[in-house]
Design an enzyme around this catalytic site. Structure first.
Site, PDB file in Angstrom:
ATOM      1  N   ASP A 302       4.241  -4.428  -2.294  1.00  0.00           N
ATOM      2  CA  ASP A 302       5.239  -5.385  -2.772  1.00  0.00           C
ATOM      3  C   ASP A 302       5.457  -5.303  -4.282  1.00  0.00           C
ATOM      4  O   ASP A 302       4.620  -4.790  -5.016  1.00  0.00           O
ATOM      5  CB  ASP A 302       4.777  -6.818  -2.461  1.00  0.00           C
ATOM      6  CG  ASP A 302       4.808  -7.137  -0.981  1.00  0.00           C
ATOM      7  OD1 ASP A 302       4.941  -6.206  -0.173  1.00  0.00           O
ATOM      8  OD2 ASP A 302       4.679  -8.327  -0.638  1.00  0.00           O
ATOM      9  N   HIS A 444       0.152  -4.235  -3.753  1.00  0.00           N
ATOM     10  CA  HIS A 444       1.237  -4.280  -4.736  1.00  0.00           C
ATOM     11  C   HIS A 444       1.258  -2.993  -5.547  1.00  0.00           C
ATOM     12  O   HIS A 444       0.239  -2.662  -6.169  1.00  0.00           O
ATOM     13  CB  HIS A 444       1.054  -5.497  -5.655  1.00  0.00           C
ATOM     14  CG  HIS A 444       1.134  -6.801  -4.923  1.00  0.00           C
ATOM     15  ND1 HIS A 444       0.061  -7.329  -4.233  1.00  0.00           N
ATOM     16  CD2 HIS A 444       2.168  -7.649  -4.725  1.00  0.00           C
ATOM     17  CE1 HIS A 444       0.441  -8.453  -3.653  1.00  0.00           C
ATOM     18  NE2 HIS A 444       1.713  -8.677  -3.934  1.00  0.00           N
TER      19      HIS A 444
HETATM   20 ZN    ZN Z   1       5.382 -10.380  -4.254  1.00  0.00          ZN
END
Ligand code: ZN
Length: 478
Positions: A302, A444
Protein backbone atom coordinates in the site's frame (compact mmCIF):
# COMPACT_ATOMS: atom_id res chain seq x y z
CA UNK A 1 -0.45 26.84 9.00
CA UNK A 2 -0.31 28.68 12.23
CA UNK A 3 -1.32 26.82 15.33
CA UNK A 4 -4.78 27.66 16.46
CA UNK A 5 -5.13 31.16 17.83
CA UNK A 6 -8.43 32.64 18.81
CA UNK A 7 -8.21 36.36 19.24
CA UNK A 8 -9.59 37.38 22.63
CA UNK A 9 -12.37 39.54 21.28
CA UNK A 10 -13.68 36.60 19.27
CA UNK A 11 -13.42 33.90 21.87
CA UNK A 12 -16.94 34.17 23.17
CA UNK A 13 -18.66 34.36 19.81
CA UNK A 14 -16.45 31.57 18.50
CA UNK A 15 -17.34 29.31 21.39
CA UNK A 16 -21.04 29.96 20.97
CA UNK A 17 -20.98 29.19 17.24
CA UNK A 18 -18.58 26.27 17.25
CA UNK A 19 -21.21 23.58 17.12
CA UNK A 20 -22.80 25.00 14.02
CA UNK A 21 -19.44 25.12 12.30
CA UNK A 22 -18.58 21.57 13.18
CA UNK A 23 -21.80 20.22 11.80
CA UNK A 24 -21.56 22.16 8.55
CA UNK A 25 -19.64 19.37 6.91
CA UNK A 26 -16.67 21.56 6.07
CA UNK A 27 -14.34 19.65 8.35
CA UNK A 28 -13.66 16.80 5.99
CA UNK A 29 -13.85 18.70 2.75
CA UNK A 30 -10.25 19.74 2.35
CA UNK A 31 -8.96 16.26 2.84
CA UNK A 32 -11.01 14.91 0.04
CA UNK A 33 -11.06 17.78 -2.39
CA UNK A 34 -8.63 17.28 -5.25
CA UNK A 35 -5.17 18.47 -4.41
CA UNK A 36 -6.17 19.77 -1.01
CA UNK A 37 -8.25 22.69 -2.21
CA UNK A 38 -10.48 24.04 0.43
CA UNK A 39 -14.16 24.88 0.18
CA UNK A 40 -15.12 28.46 -0.49
CA UNK A 41 -12.07 29.27 -2.60
CA UNK A 42 -12.16 32.14 -5.03
CA UNK A 43 -13.54 31.07 -8.36
CA UNK A 44 -10.48 31.73 -10.51
CA UNK A 45 -8.58 28.46 -10.68
CA UNK A 46 -5.02 27.87 -9.57
CA UNK A 47 -3.22 26.15 -12.42
CA UNK A 48 -2.29 22.57 -11.74
CA UNK A 49 1.14 21.15 -12.41
CA UNK A 50 1.94 17.69 -13.80
CA UNK A 51 4.35 16.31 -11.17
CA UNK A 52 5.53 13.49 -13.45
CA UNK A 53 7.32 16.11 -15.56
CA UNK A 54 9.64 17.12 -12.70
CA UNK A 55 12.97 15.35 -13.00
CA UNK A 56 14.08 13.53 -9.88
CA UNK A 57 10.88 14.31 -7.91
CA UNK A 58 10.27 12.16 -4.88
CA UNK A 59 7.16 12.19 -2.74
CA UNK A 60 8.05 11.75 0.90
CA UNK A 61 5.16 9.79 2.42
CA UNK A 62 4.51 8.48 5.88
CA UNK A 63 1.35 6.81 7.07
CA UNK A 64 -0.13 4.28 9.40
CA UNK A 65 -2.73 1.69 8.47
CA UNK A 66 -4.04 1.30 11.99
CA UNK A 67 -7.46 2.53 13.03
CA UNK A 68 -6.23 3.52 16.50
CA UNK A 69 -3.53 5.86 15.12
CA UNK A 70 -4.58 7.37 11.83
CA UNK A 71 -2.10 9.59 10.01
CA UNK A 72 -0.93 10.13 6.46
CA UNK A 73 1.54 12.83 5.49
CA UNK A 74 3.23 13.71 2.23
CA UNK A 75 5.36 16.43 0.72
CA UNK A 76 7.44 16.68 -2.46
CA UNK A 77 11.24 16.59 -2.53
CA UNK A 78 12.45 18.37 -5.66
CA UNK A 79 16.18 18.25 -6.53
CA UNK A 80 17.72 21.70 -6.16
CA UNK A 81 15.10 22.98 -3.70
CA UNK A 82 16.67 21.41 -0.62
CA UNK A 83 16.05 24.45 1.61
CA UNK A 84 12.34 24.38 0.82
CA UNK A 85 12.15 20.61 1.27
CA UNK A 86 13.79 21.07 4.67
CA UNK A 87 11.17 23.66 5.66
CA UNK A 88 8.31 21.31 4.69
CA UNK A 89 9.98 18.35 6.37
CA UNK A 90 10.36 20.30 9.60
CA UNK A 91 6.73 21.43 9.63
CA UNK A 92 5.38 17.98 8.73
CA UNK A 93 7.54 16.13 11.23
CA UNK A 94 6.64 18.54 14.05
CA UNK A 95 2.96 18.16 13.35
CA UNK A 96 3.22 14.39 13.09
CA UNK A 97 5.24 14.11 16.31
CA UNK A 98 2.68 16.26 18.14
CA UNK A 99 -0.20 14.23 16.74
CA UNK A 100 1.40 10.89 17.61
CA UNK A 101 2.14 11.97 21.17
CA UNK A 102 -1.45 13.20 21.62
CA UNK A 103 -3.26 10.40 19.82
CA UNK A 104 -1.11 7.31 19.37
CA UNK A 105 0.60 6.78 22.71
CA UNK A 106 -0.70 4.03 24.93
CA UNK A 107 -3.65 5.14 26.99
CA UNK A 108 -4.66 8.02 24.72
CA UNK A 109 -8.02 7.90 23.11
CA UNK A 110 -7.63 8.01 19.37
CA UNK A 111 -11.33 8.11 18.61
CA UNK A 112 -12.02 10.76 16.02
CA UNK A 113 -8.39 11.75 15.68
CA UNK A 114 -6.80 11.71 12.24
CA UNK A 115 -3.91 13.68 10.80
CA UNK A 116 -3.75 14.17 7.05
CA UNK A 117 -1.19 16.36 5.30
CA UNK A 118 -1.48 16.37 1.52
CA UNK A 119 0.43 18.36 -1.06
CA UNK A 120 -0.21 20.14 -4.30
CA UNK A 121 2.34 21.62 -6.68
CA UNK A 122 1.32 25.17 -7.58
CA UNK A 123 4.15 26.22 -9.92
CA UNK A 124 7.14 24.23 -11.14
CA UNK A 125 8.54 26.12 -14.06
CA UNK A 126 11.56 28.23 -14.93
CA UNK A 127 13.42 28.94 -11.72
CA UNK A 128 10.43 28.96 -9.33
CA UNK A 129 8.69 26.24 -7.37
CA UNK A 130 5.57 26.53 -5.23
CA UNK A 131 3.83 23.90 -3.10
CA UNK A 132 0.76 24.01 -0.88
CA UNK A 133 0.50 21.66 2.06
CA UNK A 134 -3.01 21.19 3.42
CA UNK A 135 -3.35 19.82 6.93
CA UNK A 136 -6.39 18.27 8.53
CA UNK A 137 -5.63 17.62 12.18
CA UNK A 138 -8.48 15.89 13.95
CA UNK A 139 -6.69 16.09 17.28
CA UNK A 140 -6.78 19.89 17.39
CA UNK A 141 -9.56 22.29 18.30
CA UNK A 142 -12.26 23.19 15.80
CA UNK A 143 -12.04 21.98 12.22
CA UNK A 144 -8.27 21.48 12.50
CA UNK A 145 -7.91 22.56 8.90
CA UNK A 146 -5.03 24.73 7.77
CA UNK A 147 -2.87 25.29 4.72
CA UNK A 148 0.46 26.87 3.91
CA UNK A 149 2.32 27.61 0.71
CA UNK A 150 6.08 27.12 0.38
CA UNK A 151 8.17 28.86 -2.28
CA UNK A 152 11.59 28.35 -3.75
CA UNK A 153 13.61 30.94 -5.67
CA UNK A 154 16.06 29.06 -7.90
CA UNK A 155 17.77 32.26 -9.00
CA UNK A 156 18.70 33.22 -5.44
CA UNK A 157 18.98 29.61 -4.26
CA UNK A 158 16.68 30.40 -1.33
CA UNK A 159 13.46 29.25 0.27
CA UNK A 160 10.78 31.96 0.40
CA UNK A 161 7.69 32.54 2.48
CA UNK A 162 4.34 33.43 0.93
CA UNK A 163 4.64 37.01 2.19
CA UNK A 164 7.92 37.38 0.25
CA UNK A 165 5.87 37.36 -2.95
CA UNK A 166 5.02 40.93 -1.97
CA UNK A 167 7.73 43.63 -1.93
CA UNK A 168 8.79 44.86 1.51
CA UNK A 169 7.76 48.44 0.86
CA UNK A 170 4.34 47.46 -0.49
CA UNK A 171 3.16 45.25 2.31
CA UNK A 172 1.21 47.96 4.15
CA UNK A 173 -0.69 48.84 0.98
CA UNK A 174 -1.24 45.14 0.27
CA UNK A 175 -2.57 44.49 3.77
CA UNK A 176 -4.82 47.54 3.56
CA UNK A 177 -6.35 46.12 0.37
CA UNK A 178 -6.91 42.75 2.05
CA UNK A 179 -8.60 44.43 5.03
CA UNK A 180 -10.82 46.36 2.67
CA UNK A 181 -11.96 43.08 1.07
CA UNK A 182 -12.47 41.32 4.39
CA UNK A 183 -14.45 44.11 6.06
CA UNK A 184 -17.71 43.40 4.33
CA UNK A 185 -17.59 39.65 4.97
CA UNK A 186 -19.97 37.97 7.35
CA UNK A 187 -18.25 37.17 10.64
CA UNK A 188 -15.52 39.79 10.24
CA UNK A 189 -15.35 42.61 12.74
CA UNK A 190 -13.29 45.38 11.11
CA UNK A 191 -11.56 46.41 14.34
CA UNK A 192 -10.37 42.86 14.98
CA UNK A 193 -8.34 42.77 11.75
CA UNK A 194 -5.69 45.14 13.06
CA UNK A 195 -4.13 42.69 15.49
CA UNK A 196 -3.33 39.81 13.17
CA UNK A 197 -2.54 41.84 10.07
CA UNK A 198 -0.62 44.83 11.39
CA UNK A 199 2.23 43.47 13.51
CA UNK A 200 4.95 42.09 11.19
CA UNK A 201 5.36 38.86 13.19
CA UNK A 202 1.71 37.80 13.16
CA UNK A 203 1.31 39.15 9.62
CA UNK A 204 3.81 36.62 8.25
CA UNK A 205 2.08 33.79 10.12
CA UNK A 206 -1.41 34.76 8.98
CA UNK A 207 -0.41 35.47 5.37
CA UNK A 208 1.21 32.07 4.82
CA UNK A 209 -1.14 30.77 2.14
CA UNK A 210 -0.93 32.76 -1.08
CA UNK A 211 -0.81 31.64 -4.70
CA UNK A 212 -1.43 33.14 -8.11
CA UNK A 213 -4.46 32.22 -10.13
CA UNK A 214 -4.15 31.22 -13.79
CA UNK A 215 -5.03 34.78 -14.82
CA UNK A 216 -2.34 36.40 -12.68
CA UNK A 217 -4.45 37.44 -9.70
CA UNK A 218 -3.35 36.57 -6.17
CA UNK A 219 -5.46 34.33 -3.97
CA UNK A 220 -4.91 34.73 -0.23
CA UNK A 221 -6.49 32.22 2.11
CA UNK A 222 -6.87 32.70 5.83
CA UNK A 223 -7.10 29.65 8.06
CA UNK A 224 -10.17 29.34 10.20
CA UNK A 225 -9.85 31.66 13.18
CA UNK A 226 -6.94 33.70 11.79
CA UNK A 227 -9.32 36.51 10.86
CA UNK A 228 -13.04 36.73 11.54
CA UNK A 229 -14.99 34.46 13.83
CA UNK A 230 -13.77 30.86 13.80
CA UNK A 231 -17.33 29.70 13.14
CA UNK A 232 -17.24 31.36 9.74
CA UNK A 233 -14.39 29.08 8.66
CA UNK A 234 -11.64 29.97 6.22
CA UNK A 235 -11.74 33.18 4.22
CA UNK A 236 -10.32 33.61 0.75
CA UNK A 237 -9.55 36.99 -0.78
CA UNK A 238 -8.61 37.34 -4.43
CA UNK A 239 -6.85 40.44 -5.74
CA UNK A 240 -6.96 41.12 -9.47
CA UNK A 241 -3.77 41.09 -11.51
CA UNK A 242 -3.87 44.87 -12.05
CA UNK A 243 -4.17 45.44 -8.30
CA UNK A 244 -1.47 43.06 -7.08
CA UNK A 245 1.18 43.43 -9.79
CA UNK A 246 2.63 46.80 -8.67
CA UNK A 247 3.08 45.43 -5.13
CA UNK A 248 4.96 42.26 -6.04
CA UNK A 249 8.60 41.62 -5.22
CA UNK A 250 10.93 40.68 -8.09
CA UNK A 251 10.48 37.06 -6.99
CA UNK A 252 6.70 37.48 -6.86
CA UNK A 253 6.74 38.81 -10.43
CA UNK A 254 8.65 35.76 -11.64
CA UNK A 255 6.21 33.42 -9.85
CA UNK A 256 3.28 35.31 -11.37
CA UNK A 257 4.79 35.06 -14.85
CA UNK A 258 5.54 31.33 -14.50
CA UNK A 259 2.01 30.70 -13.21
CA UNK A 260 0.24 32.54 -16.03
CA UNK A 261 2.54 31.31 -18.77
CA UNK A 262 4.76 28.43 -17.62
CA UNK A 263 7.99 28.31 -19.60
CA UNK A 264 7.99 24.53 -19.37
CA UNK A 265 10.78 22.76 -17.62
CA UNK A 266 12.02 23.50 -14.15
CA UNK A 267 15.63 24.59 -13.56
CA UNK A 268 16.56 25.07 -9.96
CA UNK A 269 20.28 24.61 -10.44
CA UNK A 270 20.44 20.98 -9.29
CA UNK A 271 23.63 19.55 -10.78
CA UNK A 272 23.07 15.85 -10.23
CA UNK A 273 19.57 14.55 -10.85
CA UNK A 274 19.68 10.77 -11.18
CA UNK A 275 17.33 9.19 -13.69
CA UNK A 276 15.02 6.91 -11.72
CA UNK A 277 15.33 3.25 -12.58
CA UNK A 278 12.11 1.71 -13.89
CA UNK A 279 12.20 -2.09 -14.21
CA UNK A 280 11.23 -3.39 -17.62
CA UNK A 281 10.15 -6.89 -16.63
CA UNK A 282 7.16 -8.02 -18.66
CA UNK A 283 4.84 -10.81 -17.55
CA UNK A 284 4.59 -13.73 -19.91
CA UNK A 285 0.86 -14.12 -20.31
CA UNK A 286 -1.83 -14.62 -17.68
CA UNK A 287 -1.17 -16.35 -14.40
CA UNK A 288 -2.43 -19.95 -14.60
CA UNK A 289 -1.82 -20.78 -10.93
CA UNK A 290 -4.74 -22.83 -9.60
CA UNK A 291 -5.19 -21.86 -5.95
CA UNK A 292 -7.49 -24.85 -5.47
CA UNK A 293 -4.51 -27.10 -6.06
CA UNK A 294 -1.50 -25.15 -4.81
CA UNK A 295 -0.83 -23.02 -1.74
CA UNK A 296 -1.47 -19.38 -2.68
CA UNK A 297 -0.66 -16.15 -0.89
CA UNK A 298 -1.55 -12.59 -1.90
CA UNK A 299 1.08 -10.03 -0.96
CA UNK A 300 -0.27 -6.47 -1.02
CA UNK A 301 1.73 -3.25 -0.94
CA UNK A 302 0.00 0.00 0.00
CA UNK A 303 0.64 3.75 -0.17
CA UNK A 304 3.04 3.81 -3.13
CA UNK A 305 4.36 4.06 -5.67
CA UNK A 306 7.57 5.49 -4.26
CA UNK A 307 10.92 6.08 -5.92
CA UNK A 308 13.18 4.17 -5.68
CA UNK A 309 11.50 1.65 -3.32
CA UNK A 310 8.81 0.41 -5.72
CA UNK A 311 11.36 -0.17 -8.49
CA UNK A 312 13.52 -2.25 -6.14
CA UNK A 313 10.49 -4.26 -5.03
CA UNK A 314 9.51 -4.97 -8.65
CA UNK A 315 12.94 -6.41 -9.33
CA UNK A 316 12.67 -8.74 -6.28
CA UNK A 317 9.21 -9.94 -7.32
CA UNK A 318 10.46 -10.62 -10.86
CA UNK A 319 13.33 -12.75 -9.54
CA UNK A 320 10.84 -15.12 -7.90
CA UNK A 321 8.14 -14.81 -10.60
CA UNK A 322 5.86 -13.60 -7.81
CA UNK A 323 2.79 -11.50 -8.50
CA UNK A 324 1.44 -8.98 -6.02
CA UNK A 325 -1.21 -6.29 -5.63
CA UNK A 326 -0.34 -2.62 -5.24
CA UNK A 327 -2.91 -0.38 -3.56
CA UNK A 328 -1.69 2.92 -4.90
CA UNK A 329 -2.32 6.43 -3.59
CA UNK A 330 -3.44 8.81 -6.34
CA UNK A 331 -1.10 11.67 -5.52
CA UNK A 332 1.83 9.24 -5.81
CA UNK A 333 0.48 7.73 -9.04
CA UNK A 334 0.43 11.25 -10.50
CA UNK A 335 4.09 11.72 -9.54
CA UNK A 336 5.30 8.29 -10.73
CA UNK A 337 3.02 6.94 -13.49
CA UNK A 338 6.03 5.11 -14.97
CA UNK A 339 6.30 2.93 -11.86
CA UNK A 340 2.59 2.10 -11.95
CA UNK A 341 2.95 1.20 -15.63
CA UNK A 342 5.86 -1.10 -14.69
CA UNK A 343 3.71 -2.78 -12.03
CA UNK A 344 0.95 -3.54 -14.52
CA UNK A 345 3.37 -4.64 -17.26
CA UNK A 346 4.98 -7.14 -14.87
CA UNK A 347 1.61 -8.82 -14.26
CA UNK A 348 0.84 -7.27 -10.89
CA UNK A 349 -2.55 -5.90 -9.97
CA UNK A 350 -2.94 -2.15 -9.43
CA UNK A 351 -5.62 -1.28 -6.87
CA UNK A 352 -6.93 2.01 -5.52
CA UNK A 353 -6.03 3.33 -2.06
CA UNK A 354 -7.65 6.81 -2.40
CA UNK A 355 -6.06 10.07 -3.52
CA UNK A 356 -4.43 11.20 -0.27
CA UNK A 357 -5.25 8.55 2.32
CA UNK A 358 -8.12 9.96 4.41
CA UNK A 359 -10.43 7.87 6.58
CA UNK A 360 -13.23 7.44 4.01
CA UNK A 361 -15.87 6.80 6.67
CA UNK A 362 -15.48 10.44 7.77
CA UNK A 363 -16.26 11.83 4.31
CA UNK A 364 -19.48 12.49 2.40
CA UNK A 365 -20.41 10.06 -0.42
CA UNK A 366 -19.37 12.72 -2.95
CA UNK A 367 -15.97 13.09 -1.30
CA UNK A 368 -15.48 9.31 -1.21
CA UNK A 369 -16.34 9.12 -4.91
CA UNK A 370 -13.92 11.97 -5.67
CA UNK A 371 -11.06 10.30 -3.73
CA UNK A 372 -11.53 7.00 -5.54
CA UNK A 373 -12.50 8.24 -9.01
CA UNK A 374 -9.58 10.62 -9.24
CA UNK A 375 -7.16 7.84 -8.31
CA UNK A 376 -8.73 5.35 -10.72
CA UNK A 377 -8.41 7.93 -13.49
CA UNK A 378 -4.71 8.41 -12.69
CA UNK A 379 -4.13 4.63 -12.73
CA UNK A 380 -6.02 4.28 -16.00
CA UNK A 381 -3.99 7.10 -17.54
CA UNK A 382 -0.79 5.29 -16.50
CA UNK A 383 -1.72 1.69 -17.36
CA UNK A 384 -4.70 1.84 -19.70
CA UNK A 385 -6.78 -0.10 -17.19
CA UNK A 386 -8.84 1.18 -14.25
CA UNK A 387 -8.64 -0.71 -10.92
CA UNK A 388 -11.47 -2.97 -9.81
CA UNK A 389 -10.36 -3.21 -6.17
CA UNK A 390 -9.85 -0.61 -3.45
CA UNK A 391 -8.34 -0.81 -0.03
CA UNK A 392 -9.82 1.72 2.39
CA UNK A 393 -7.13 3.63 4.32
CA UNK A 394 -6.90 2.30 7.92
CA UNK A 395 -9.19 -0.53 6.83
CA UNK A 396 -12.04 1.88 7.61
CA UNK A 397 -15.07 1.01 5.52
CA UNK A 398 -18.83 1.09 6.08
CA UNK A 399 -22.03 0.75 4.08
CA UNK A 400 -21.93 4.40 2.99
CA UNK A 401 -18.38 4.07 1.61
CA UNK A 402 -19.27 0.85 -0.20
CA UNK A 403 -22.36 2.50 -1.70
CA UNK A 404 -20.28 5.40 -3.04
CA UNK A 405 -18.16 3.22 -5.34
CA UNK A 406 -18.34 0.25 -7.68
CA UNK A 407 -14.87 -0.88 -6.56
CA UNK A 408 -14.67 -3.94 -4.36
CA UNK A 409 -13.08 -3.43 -0.91
CA UNK A 410 -10.08 -5.53 0.12
CA UNK A 411 -8.90 -5.75 3.73
CA UNK A 412 -6.19 -8.15 4.96
CA UNK A 413 -5.53 -11.29 7.01
CA UNK A 414 -1.95 -10.63 8.11
CA UNK A 415 -0.88 -7.18 9.27
CA UNK A 416 2.90 -6.82 9.37
CA UNK A 417 2.67 -3.38 11.06
CA UNK A 418 5.72 -2.58 8.97
CA UNK A 419 4.98 1.17 9.07
CA UNK A 420 5.50 1.06 12.84
CA UNK A 421 8.55 -1.18 13.23
CA UNK A 422 10.62 -0.29 10.14
CA UNK A 423 12.59 -3.49 10.65
CA UNK A 424 13.15 -5.77 7.65
CA UNK A 425 13.92 -8.89 9.68
CA UNK A 426 10.82 -8.41 11.84
CA UNK A 427 8.57 -7.81 8.84
CA UNK A 428 9.90 -10.91 7.08
CA UNK A 429 9.52 -13.07 10.20
CA UNK A 430 5.95 -11.85 10.78
CA UNK A 431 4.88 -12.88 7.29
CA UNK A 432 6.75 -16.20 7.46
CA UNK A 433 5.27 -17.06 10.87
CA UNK A 434 1.71 -15.86 10.36
CA UNK A 435 0.84 -16.40 6.70
CA UNK A 436 -1.55 -19.22 5.95
CA UNK A 437 -2.88 -20.55 2.68
CA UNK A 438 -4.95 -17.99 0.71
CA UNK A 439 -4.18 -15.14 3.10
CA UNK A 440 -3.88 -11.49 2.10
CA UNK A 441 -0.77 -9.87 3.60
CA UNK A 442 -0.49 -6.12 4.27
CA UNK A 443 2.80 -4.27 3.67
CA UNK A 444 3.82 -0.83 2.40
CA UNK A 445 6.24 -0.18 -0.45
CA UNK A 446 7.04 3.36 0.72
CA UNK A 447 9.38 1.94 3.38
CA UNK A 448 12.83 0.65 2.36
CA UNK A 449 12.73 -1.77 5.31
CA UNK A 450 9.53 -3.39 4.02
CA UNK A 451 10.98 -3.79 0.54
CA UNK A 452 14.17 -5.24 2.05
CA UNK A 453 12.05 -7.90 3.81
CA UNK A 454 10.64 -9.24 0.55
CA UNK A 455 13.51 -11.45 -0.73
CA UNK A 456 13.54 -13.45 2.52
CA UNK A 457 9.74 -13.82 2.44
CA UNK A 458 9.79 -15.01 -1.17
CA UNK A 459 12.76 -17.34 -0.65
CA UNK A 460 11.39 -19.00 2.50
CA UNK A 461 7.77 -19.34 1.45
CA UNK A 462 8.59 -20.44 -2.11
CA UNK A 463 10.62 -23.26 -0.57
CA UNK A 464 7.52 -24.18 1.45
CA UNK A 465 5.48 -24.46 -1.74
CA UNK A 466 3.74 -21.08 -1.72
CA UNK A 467 2.77 -19.33 -4.93
CA UNK A 468 2.31 -15.57 -4.95
CA UNK A 469 -0.78 -14.32 -6.77
CA UNK A 470 -2.80 -11.11 -7.08
CA UNK A 471 -5.91 -10.54 -4.97
CA UNK A 472 -8.21 -10.78 -7.99
CA UNK A 473 -6.53 -14.03 -9.06
CA UNK A 474 -6.93 -15.45 -5.55
CA UNK A 475 -10.60 -14.49 -5.48
CA UNK A 476 -11.28 -15.83 -8.98
CA UNK A 477 -9.73 -19.24 -8.45
CA UNK A 478 -11.11 -20.04 -5.00
ZN1 ZN B 1 -2.37 3.04 3.50
Amino acid sequence: MRTRTLFPSLLLLGAVSLTAACSSGSAGSAVSAPGGDRPGSASSPVRSVDPSKIKGLKIVSDSSEQSSCRFATSYPDVPGAEAMTAAMKKDVEERLAGFRSRMCEDGNSAEGGELNISHRLLVASGDVLGVRLTTQDGSSVGSGLSARTYWYDGKAGASRTALELVADGSRDAFVAALKEQLKGREGVDAASLDDPLSAPASRAAVLDDMAFTADGGLRVTFDRGDVGVPAAGAYTVALFKETITPWLSAFGQRVQRQTVQPSGSLHLGATDVPEPAVPTHTASGDDDTDCKKVTCLALTFDDGPAAPETATLLSYLAQYKARATFFTVGQNVAAHPDLVRAEARAGHEVGNHSWNHPDLTKLTPEQVASQLNRTSAAVKAATGKAPTLFRPPYGAVNAQVKAATTLSPVLWDVDTEDWKYRDAAKVAQTVIDKAKRNDVVLMHDIHPTSVAAVPQILRTLTARGYRFVTVSHLRATL
